[in-house]
Design an enzyme around this catalytic site. Structure first.
Site, PDB file in Angstrom:
ATOM      1  N   ILE A   1       1.157  -1.129   0.011  1.00 30.08           N
ATOM      2  CA  ILE A   1       0.119   0.007   0.110  1.00 30.08           C
ATOM      3  C   ILE A   1       1.038   1.025  -0.042  1.00 30.08           C
ATOM      4  O   ILE A   1       1.749   1.767   1.174  1.00 30.08           O
ATOM      5  CB  ILE A   1      -0.958  -0.090   1.160  1.00 30.08           C
ATOM      6  CG1 ILE A   1      -1.953  -1.383   1.211  1.00 30.08           C
ATOM      7  CG2 ILE A   1      -1.872   1.307   1.201  1.00 30.08           C
ATOM      8  CD1 ILE A   1      -2.683  -1.311   2.382  1.00 30.08           C
ATOM      9  N   PRO A   2       1.315   1.881  -1.112  1.00 32.23           N
ATOM     10  CA  PRO A   2       2.266   2.801  -1.410  1.00 32.23           C
ATOM     11  C   PRO A   2       2.372   4.097  -0.819  1.00 32.23           C
ATOM     12  O   PRO A   2       2.034   5.087  -1.435  1.00 32.23           O
ATOM     13  CB  PRO A   2       2.440   2.642  -2.956  1.00 32.23           C
ATOM     14  CG  PRO A   2       0.823   2.599  -3.396  1.00 32.23           C
ATOM     15  CD  PRO A   2       0.348   1.509  -2.377  1.00 32.23           C
ATOM     16  N   CYS A   3       2.213   4.262   0.543  1.00 28.75           N
ATOM     17  CA  CYS A   3       1.959   5.497   1.128  1.00 28.75           C
ATOM     18  C   CYS A   3       3.369   6.315   0.990  1.00 28.75           C
ATOM     19  O   CYS A   3       3.270   7.611   0.926  1.00 28.75           O
ATOM     20  CB  CYS A   3       1.723   5.373   2.555  1.00 28.75           C
ATOM     21  SG  CYS A   3       2.844   4.518   3.657  1.00 28.75           S
ATOM     22  N   HIS A   4       4.167   5.778   0.452  1.00 25.00           N
ATOM     23  CA  HIS A   4       5.663   6.654  -0.060  1.00 25.00           C
ATOM     24  C   HIS A   4       5.457   7.290  -1.027  1.00 25.00           C
ATOM     25  O   HIS A   4       6.232   8.096  -1.400  1.00 25.00           O
ATOM     26  CB  HIS A   4       7.003   5.554  -0.017  1.00 25.00           C
ATOM     27  CG  HIS A   4       6.578   4.457  -1.178  1.00 25.00           C
ATOM     28  ND1 HIS A   4       5.828   3.303  -0.909  1.00 25.00           N
ATOM     29  CD2 HIS A   4       6.907   4.525  -2.384  1.00 25.00           C
ATOM     30  CE1 HIS A   4       5.926   2.522  -2.146  1.00 25.00           C
ATOM     31  NE2 HIS A   4       6.550   3.247  -3.073  1.00 25.00           N
TER      32      HIS A   4
END
Length: 157
Positions: free
Chosen positions: A119-122
């Protein structure tokens, strides 16, 4: 609940989950040896993350089971839709959720994302293109964004 440790270019990565799905992917500051016996529940996630770090994978097909509020889950679903190699801003995220006024709540939910990388919060940055906070550390966020960048720097020598 099963746990596995993956050695990555960013240090030890903790994976946690069961037959209901992956619940947690987190960076650890302590060095823990890579797991050798990985439960069936975590095998796919472990192998897919290895491929990601080896630049052999840009998408994931893993059953996820993040634990959070309904709003947090909506934000995490929104994060999952950010394409590999792209970024968005907190303001755009709030607009995509239907209300620019939820920017702080969306940023807070982003910061509580329990499943890093997948889950690419970056991929969420400031509206001014600034490198904003990241639970795993700004240096890891920078590495992840560079790793996913479609533009590669080549050495002349």
């Amino acid at each position: 609940m099963s746990i596995a440790y993956l050695t990555s270019p960013l240090g030890t990565v903790l994976l946690e989950g069961d037959e209901e799905g992956l619940q947690r992917v987190a960076f650890l500051d302590e060095k823990i040896p890579q797991s050798e016996n990985i439960s069936e529940a975590l095998t796919d996630a472990f192998l897919q993350l290895e491929d990601y770090f080896a630049a052999k994978r840009s998408t994931f097909s893993i059953k996820l089971n993040p634990q959070g509020t309904d709003f947090q889950k909506r934000v995490w679903q929104q994060l999952a839709e950010i394409p590999f190699g792209k970024t968005t801003s907190y303001l755009q995220m709030a607009k995509d959720l239907g209300d620019p006024k939820v920017i702080r709540a969306a940023a807070s939910a982003n910061g509580k994302n329990p499943i890093a990388i997948i889950i690419p919060c970056h991929r969420v940055i400031g509206s001014d293109q600034s490198m904003t906070g990241y639970a795993g550390g700004i240096w890891r966020k920078k590495w992840l964004l560079e790793h996913e960048s479609p533009v590669t720097q080549q050495s002349l020598f």
